[in-house]
Design a protein around this motif. Structure first.
Motif, PDB file in Angstrom:
ATOM      1  N   LEU A  64       0.835  -1.195   0.000  1.00 56.73           N
ATOM      2  CA  LEU A  64       0.000   0.000   0.000  1.00 56.73           C
ATOM      3  C   LEU A  64       0.878   1.258   0.000  1.00 56.73           C
ATOM      4  O   LEU A  64       1.896   1.326   0.703  1.00 56.73           O
ATOM      5  CB  LEU A  64      -0.922   0.009   1.214  1.00 56.73           C
ATOM      6  N   VAL A  65       0.465   2.242  -0.789  1.00 57.61           N
ATOM      7  CA  VAL A  65       1.170   3.527  -0.884  1.00 57.61           C
ATOM      8  C   VAL A  65       0.330   4.561  -0.154  1.00 57.61           C
ATOM      9  O   VAL A  65      -0.738   4.956  -0.634  1.00 57.61           O
ATOM     10  CB  VAL A  65       1.380   3.935  -2.358  1.00 57.61           C
ATOM     11  N   ASP A  66       0.783   4.991   1.011  1.00 58.31           N
ATOM     12  CA  ASP A  66       0.038   5.939   1.832  1.00 58.31           C
ATOM     13  C   ASP A  66       0.580   7.342   1.587  1.00 58.31           C
ATOM     14  O   ASP A  66       1.670   7.690   2.044  1.00 58.31           O
ATOM     15  CB  ASP A  66       0.162   5.568   3.313  1.00 58.31           C
ATOM     16  N   GLY A  67      -0.192   8.141   0.865  1.00 58.59           N
ATOM     17  CA  GLY A  67       0.284   9.448   0.416  1.00 58.59           C
ATOM     18  C   GLY A  67       0.088  10.587   1.388  1.00 58.59           C
ATOM     19  O   GLY A  67       0.325  11.752   1.025  1.00 58.59           O
ATOM     20  N   HIS A  68      -0.319  10.307   2.629  1.00 57.02           N
ATOM     21  CA  HIS A  68      -0.558  11.384   3.600  1.00 57.02           C
ATOM     22  C   HIS A  68      -0.305  10.846   4.996  1.00 57.02           C
ATOM     23  O   HIS A  68      -1.197  10.275   5.634  1.00 57.02           O
ATOM     24  CB  HIS A  68      -1.991  11.902   3.462  1.00 57.02           C
ATOM     25  N   VAL A  69       0.927  11.031   5.484  1.00 61.85           N
ATOM     26  CA  VAL A  69       1.337  10.469   6.776  1.00 61.85           C
ATOM     27  C   VAL A  69       2.137  11.524   7.551  1.00 61.85           C
ATOM     28  O   VAL A  69       3.022  12.178   6.991  1.00 61.85           O
ATOM     29  CB  VAL A  69       2.207   9.211   6.577  1.00 61.85           C
ATOM     30  N   SER A 289      -4.315   7.629   4.873  1.00 65.30           N
ATOM     31  CA  SER A 289      -4.721   7.322   6.250  1.00 65.30           C
ATOM     32  C   SER A 289      -4.662   8.494   7.210  1.00 65.30           C
ATOM     33  O   SER A 289      -5.324   8.479   8.245  1.00 65.30           O
ATOM     34  CB  SER A 289      -3.830   6.199   6.804  1.00 65.30           C
ATOM     35  N   ASP A 290      -3.827   9.521   6.936  1.00 62.69           N
ATOM     36  CA  ASP A 290      -3.541  10.590   7.914  1.00 62.69           C
ATOM     37  C   ASP A 290      -2.888  10.002   9.158  1.00 62.69           C
ATOM     38  O   ASP A 290      -3.040  10.530  10.271  1.00 62.69           O
ATOM     39  CB  ASP A 290      -4.802  11.363   8.281  1.00 62.69           C
ATOM     40  N   ALA A 291      -2.149   8.905   8.990  1.00 60.71           N
ATOM     41  CA  ALA A 291      -1.517   8.228  10.128  1.00 60.71           C
ATOM     42  C   ALA A 291      -0.593   9.189  10.877  1.00 60.71           C
ATOM     43  O   ALA A 291       0.142   9.966  10.279  1.00 60.71           O
ATOM     44  CB  ALA A 291      -0.722   7.023   9.647  1.00 60.71           C
ATOM     45  N   GLY A 292      -0.633   9.106  12.201  1.00 59.98           N
ATOM     46  CA  GLY A 292       0.192   9.969  13.043  1.00 59.98           C
ATOM     47  C   GLY A 292      -0.360  11.358  13.216  1.00 59.98           C
ATOM     48  O   GLY A 292       0.166  12.137  14.017  1.00 59.98           O
TER      49      GLY A 292
END
Length: 393
Positions: A64-69, A289-292
Motif C-alpha cells: 500500500l502507498v500511503d500518500g498522507h502520513v 490514512s492521515d496516520a500519526g
C-alpha cells in the motif's frame, strides 16, 4: 576471498492481484525487484541460494502507498502536550503499508522541514520507502533551501509541497495569487526533476470548499494534476465539489478517518462507492490514512473539544469494507496502490510486475497483512513482525 551470493526468494502459490487478477502464480524476487512471474515453478540451478516461501493461495497485492502520513507526528492544536508522537516502523508494516509520503500539518512552527527530512531518512534506514512534502499548513511555507522550488530540486526525498491548508480556520487564508505562485514553484520543480511537483491541499470544513482551486484552474495555465486536494470526504457537499474537479483532471484524496452515524461526512468506503457510481475517472482517486495526525473536533470558537489519531490500519480496514460490500480487489486496489504511485511518480511502486519493486503484501482470510515484503525483505511473516524500529520493544 569468498564472495557470498545474495539469496533469492521464491514465493510459491500466490493468488496475485497486480492489481488485475493473475491467478495463482510463482514469483522470484532478487535485488529488491520482482525478477520473474509464472504459473509453474522455474528451473533453478541447485547451487543457487533460494529461500522458498509457500503462500498457500493467499492473495498477494502490491504494498500500500500511503500518500498522507505525519511521520514526525502531528497535532499540537491544544497545547504542546497534544503533539502526537511519531509512529514507529511496525505501525506501518503491520498495516501493509510499504511506502509513505510524510508531511507537516498545523504545527509547522515547532516542527520543521528539517525534522521531516530527518524522519524520512530514519524510516528509510529501517527499510520503509519514504518521501515527503516541503512546507506545511501555512504560507509562506517552511522550507530547507529558502524556496519550495529549491527544496524539490535539491532535497531528494521532497517531491511536492503540502499539506497547504485552505477553507480552514487554522490556515493562513491564502489568496488566489499566493496559491498560483506556490503551484507554479512546485510544477516547475517537478518538470526540472521528474518528481511529482504537486500541491497537496488540506481541506477544512469551511463553506468556501474548493472554490480557490476552481479559480486557479480557470485563471491559469497550470495543469489540473498539480492541485491535489485531500480530506475531501469530510463534508458531503465538499465531496461533490471534489468529484467535479476530478473530472477536470485533478487527483482527489479520500481520508480513511472514522465517521460517526449522522455526521455530515462520508467514510472513505462510502465516498469510494459514490465516486465509482459518479462515472468520474477511476485513476483520479486515492485513499490515504492521515496516520500519526491528530483528528480534532472544534467548538464554535475554534477550540479543540475532542481528538483522535490517524492510523495506518485504516487503509486495510477501508479496503476490506469495500470487498465486503461487493467490490472486487481489481476495482478497489488502484486507489491504494497504482493510483497514488502514478500521481506521485514513484517508479516501480503500486504494481506487481517483472521489474517492479518487490513491495508485496499477502492477505490472510480475514484481510489482515499476513506477510509483508519491502524490496524483497520480510518485515512481517505469518502475521509476526520480523523487523522493528530502533526504539520498538
Amino acid at each position: 576471498m569468498t564472495v557470498s551470493m545474495p539469496t533469492l526468494q521464491l514465493l510459491r502459490n500466490a493468488d496475485v492481484h497486480a492489481p488485475e487478477p493473475l491467478g495463482v502464480q510463482q514469483l522470484l524476487l532478487g535485488g529488491g525487484k520482482v525478477l520473474w512471474i509464472g504459473d509453474a515453478l522455474p528451473e533453478l540451478p541447485a547451487a543457487l541460494p533460494v529461500d522458498t516461501i509457500d503462500l498457500e493461495g493467499r492473495r498477494l497485492i502490491p504494498g500500500l502507498v500511503d500518500g498522507h502520513v505525519h511521520v514526525t507526528g502531528g497535532g499540537g492544536e491544544s497545547g504542546f502536550s497534544t503533539r502526537v508522537p511519531a509512529p514507529l516502523l511496525s505501525r506501518y508494516t503491520r498495516a501493509g503499508v510499504t511506502s509513505v509520503v510524510g508531511l507537516l500539518g498545523t504545527d509547522d512552527c515547532a516542527r520543521s522541514t528539517r525534522e521531516l527530512v530527518a524522519s524520512i531518512y530514519a524510516l528509510r534506514e529501517q527499510g520503509l520507502n519514504a518521501w515527503g512534502y516541503s512546507g506545511g499548513y501555512h504560507l509562506p511555507p517552511t522550507t530547507l533551501t529558502g524556496s519550495v522550488r529549491g527544496d524539490i530540486a535539491f532535497v531528494e526525498p521532497l517531491i511536492g509541497v503540502g499539506e497547504i491548508a485552505i477553507s480552514d480556520h487554522r490556515s493562513s487564508q491564502p489568496t488566489l495569487d499566493e496559491l498560483l505562485r506556490l503551484a507554479s514553484e512546485a510544477h516547475v520543480a517537478g518538470l526540472m526533476t521528474g518528481k511529482a511537483g504537486i500541491v497537496h491541499l488540506h481541506l477544512g470544513d469551511g463553506a468556501r470548499g474548493l472554490e480557490l482551486v476552481r479559480r486557479a484552474l480557470d485563471g491559469s495555465e497550470l495543469p489540473a494534476r498539480v492541485f491535489n486536494p485531500t480530506h475531501v470526504n469530510r463534508r458531503r457537499a465538499l465531496f461533490d465539489e471534489a468529484v467535479e474537479l476530478a473530472r477536470r483532471g485533478c487527483c482527489i484524496d479520500l481520508t480513511a478517518f472514522p465517521v460517526a452515524e449522522g455526521e455530515d461526512a462520508w467514510s472513505a468506503a462510502d465516498a469510494w462507492l459514490r465516486y465509482r457510481d459518479s462515472g468520474a475517472p477511476p485513476a483520479h482517486l486515492t485513499v490515504s490514512s492521515d496516520a500519526g495526525g491528530c483528528l480534532p473536533c472544534f467548538d464554535a470558537d475554534g477550540r479543540v473539544c475532542g481528538m483522535d489519531v490517524g492510523e495506518s490500519g485504516a487503509l486495510l480496514a477501508t479496503l476490506n469494507e469495500l470487498l465486503a460490500r461487493g467490490v472486487t480487489l481489481e476495482q478497489a486496489l488502484p486507489a491504494f496502490t497504482s493510483n497514488p504511485a502514478r500521481l506521485l511518480r514513484l517508479a516501480g511502486k503500486g504494481q506487481i510486475a517483472v521489474g517492479a519493486d518487490a513491495d508485496l503484501v499477502a492477505l490472510d482470510a480475514q484481510g489482515a497483512a499476513c506477510d509483508v515484503f519491502i524490496a524483497g525483505v520480510a518485515h512481517v511473516r505469518a502475521g509476526v513482525v520480523q523487523r522493528r524500529g530502533i526504539f520498538e520493544r
